[in-house]
Design a protein around this motif. Structure first.
Motif, mmCIF file in Angstrom:
data_model
loop_
_atom_site.group_PDB
_atom_site.id
_atom_site.type_symbol
_atom_site.label_atom_id
_atom_site.label_comp_id
_atom_site.label_asym_id
_atom_site.label_seq_id
_atom_site.Cartn_x
_atom_site.Cartn_y
_atom_site.Cartn_z
ATOM 1 N N ALA A 23 58.026 7.217 38.194
ATOM 2 C CA ALA A 23 59.062 6.606 37.368
ATOM 3 C C ALA A 23 59.297 7.410 36.088
ATOM 4 C CB ALA A 23 58.668 5.173 37.033
ATOM 5 N N PRO A 24 59.735 8.677 36.230
ATOM 6 C CA PRO A 24 59.910 9.515 35.041
ATOM 7 C C PRO A 24 61.115 9.126 34.185
ATOM 8 C CG PRO A 24 60.699 10.679 36.969
ATOM 9 C CD PRO A 24 60.061 9.409 37.461
ATOM 10 N N TYR A 25 61.996 8.266 34.674
ATOM 11 C CA TYR A 25 63.209 7.906 33.939
ATOM 12 C C TYR A 25 63.080 6.538 33.274
ATOM 13 C CZ TYR A 25 64.471 11.827 36.780
ATOM 14 O OH TYR A 25 64.455 13.061 37.384
ATOM 15 N N SER A 26 62.688 5.524 34.028
ATOM 16 C CA SER A 26 62.547 4.180 33.454
ATOM 17 C C SER A 26 61.164 3.964 32.849
ATOM 18 C CB SER A 26 62.773 3.120 34.531
ATOM 19 O OG SER A 26 61.660 3.063 35.418
ATOM 20 N N HIS A 27 60.182 4.722 33.319
ATOM 21 C CA HIS A 27 58.776 4.561 32.921
ATOM 22 C C HIS A 27 58.234 3.183 33.280
ATOM 23 C CE1 HIS A 27 58.880 8.430 30.915
ATOM 24 N NE2 HIS A 27 60.025 8.054 30.388
ATOM 25 N N PHE A 28 58.916 2.475 34.173
ATOM 26 C CA PHE A 28 58.476 1.162 34.630
ATOM 27 C C PHE A 28 57.863 1.339 36.013
ATOM 28 C CE2 PHE A 28 58.554 -3.199 36.031
ATOM 29 C CZ PHE A 28 58.317 -3.916 34.868
ATOM 30 N N HIS A 29 56.554 1.282 36.085
ATOM 31 C CA HIS A 29 55.826 1.522 37.326
ATOM 32 C C HIS A 29 55.651 0.213 38.088
ATOM 33 C CE1 HIS A 29 53.903 5.506 35.893
ATOM 34 N NE2 HIS A 29 55.006 5.259 35.213
ATOM 35 N N VAL A 30 55.949 0.249 39.383
ATOM 36 C CA VAL A 30 55.806 -0.934 40.232
ATOM 37 C C VAL A 30 55.045 -0.549 41.490
ATOM 38 C CG1 VAL A 30 57.012 -2.789 41.478
ATOM 39 C CG2 VAL A 30 58.007 -1.846 39.372
ATOM 40 N N SER A 31 54.185 -1.451 41.932
ATOM 41 C CA SER A 31 53.446 -1.266 43.171
ATOM 42 C C SER A 31 53.507 -2.568 43.959
ATOM 43 C CB SER A 31 51.989 -0.896 42.873
ATOM 44 O OG SER A 31 51.250 -0.740 44.069
ATOM 45 N N ALA A 32 53.575 -2.436 45.267
ATOM 46 C CA ALA A 32 53.612 -3.617 46.136
ATOM 47 C C ALA A 32 52.671 -3.410 47.310
ATOM 48 C CB ALA A 32 55.030 -3.855 46.643
ATOM 49 N N ALA A 33 52.107 -4.517 47.768
ATOM 50 C CA ALA A 33 51.309 -4.530 48.990
ATOM 51 C C ALA A 33 51.891 -5.620 49.881
ATOM 52 C CB ALA A 33 49.842 -4.803 48.683
ATOM 53 N N VAL A 34 52.171 -5.281 51.133
ATOM 54 C CA VAL A 34 52.734 -6.261 52.057
ATOM 55 C C VAL A 34 51.744 -6.544 53.177
ATOM 56 C CG1 VAL A 34 55.117 -5.625 51.543
ATOM 57 C CG2 VAL A 34 53.986 -4.562 53.469
ATOM 58 N N LEU A 35 51.636 -7.806 53.509
ATOM 59 C CA LEU A 35 50.816 -8.248 54.629
ATOM 60 C C LEU A 35 51.751 -8.589 55.770
ATOM 61 C CD1 LEU A 35 48.143 -9.243 55.958
ATOM 62 C CD2 LEU A 35 48.636 -11.479 54.900
ATOM 63 N N MET A 36 51.483 -7.999 56.929
ATOM 64 C CA MET A 36 52.310 -8.238 58.100
ATOM 65 C C MET A 36 51.589 -9.183 59.070
ATOM 66 S SD MET A 36 54.868 -6.486 57.110
ATOM 67 C CE MET A 36 55.972 -6.396 58.521
ATOM 68 N N SER A 37 52.328 -9.724 60.013
ATOM 69 C CA SER A 37 51.780 -10.711 60.951
ATOM 70 C C SER A 37 50.677 -10.159 61.841
ATOM 71 C CB SER A 37 52.899 -11.298 61.804
ATOM 72 O OG SER A 37 53.563 -10.276 62.523
ATOM 73 N N ASP A 38 50.590 -8.849 61.971
ATOM 74 C CA ASP A 38 49.509 -8.249 62.761
ATOM 75 C C ASP A 38 48.234 -8.071 61.931
ATOM 76 O OD1 ASP A 38 50.203 -6.114 61.126
ATOM 77 O OD2 ASP A 38 50.791 -4.782 62.757
ATOM 78 N N GLY A 39 48.266 -8.535 60.672
ATOM 79 C CA GLY A 39 47.105 -8.465 59.793
ATOM 80 C C GLY A 39 46.996 -7.185 58.991
ATOM 81 N N VAL A 41 47.979 -4.314 56.201
ATOM 82 C CA VAL A 41 48.521 -4.276 54.845
ATOM 83 C C VAL A 41 49.051 -2.876 54.585
ATOM 84 C CG1 VAL A 41 47.966 -4.450 52.381
ATOM 85 C CG2 VAL A 41 46.960 -6.064 54.017
ATOM 86 N N TYR A 42 50.230 -2.809 54.019
ATOM 87 C CA TYR A 42 50.862 -1.537 53.666
ATOM 88 C C TYR A 42 51.220 -1.581 52.188
ATOM 89 C CZ TYR A 42 51.322 -1.094 58.693
ATOM 90 O OH TYR A 42 51.049 -1.021 60.033
ATOM 91 N N THR A 43 51.131 -0.441 51.526
ATOM 92 C CA THR A 43 51.471 -0.380 50.111
ATOM 93 C C THR A 43 52.672 0.529 49.896
ATOM 94 O OG1 THR A 43 49.909 1.428 49.741
ATOM 95 C CG2 THR A 43 49.109 -0.818 49.333
#
Length: 148
Positions: A23-39, A41-43
């Motif tokens: 995020a070199p422009y907004s400097h607002f860093h975001v991270s997400a982790a998703v849990l899927m029905s097969d168990g 997790v992806y980030t």
């Protein structure tokens, strides 16, 4: 079909990955982790671009990664963390585009959206609460093979 899961572990996955945000422009860093029905997790993290529309939000990055691995899996939960330069000061809610993408991959009343400051301090809502009266694949064609 609600699936029980450890919210703290999902939030921790997002926290562990926030340093990868670009995020070199907004400097607002975001991270997400998703849990899927097969168990699984992806980030994902937000990745900005000098041509602003070419960037991607953390939530969509993680969801698209999950679907690329198993397009049959459904979205169960999303944990989101974010803040200026990666310093988390408040709850980070998903943007409208990310909410709509989430809607594509599960039932809004079942998808949990967790906005975390830490593993101990978080807010949880369903996607239906964040995106009421949503439009999804079930509206497009009564003969569609896509079901949420």
């Amino acid at each position: 079909m609600a699936i029980d899961f450890d919210r703290k572990k999902l939030i921790q996955k997002a926290l562990d990955n926030i340093s990868h945000a670009y995020a070199p422009y907004s400097h607002f860093h975001v991270s997400a982790a998703v849990l899927m029905s097969d168990g699984k997790v992806y980030t994902g993290v937000n990745v900005e671009n000098a041509s602003y529309p070419a960037g991607i939000c953390a939530e969509r990055n993680a969801i698209f990664h999950a679907i690329a691995q198993d397009k049959a899996a459904k979205l169960v939960a999303v944990a989101i963390v974010g803040g200026p330069d990666g310093k988390i000061r408040d709850y980070c809610a998903p943007c409208g585009v990310c909410r709509q993408v989430m809607r594509e991959f599960g039932k809004p009343e079942e998808i949990k959206v967790i906005m975390g400051k830490s593993t101990e301090d978080f807010k949880e809502m369903t996607l239906a609460e964040l995106l009421p009266m949503s439009f999804g694949p079930d509206f497009l064609n009564e003969h569609s093979s896509i079901t949420t």
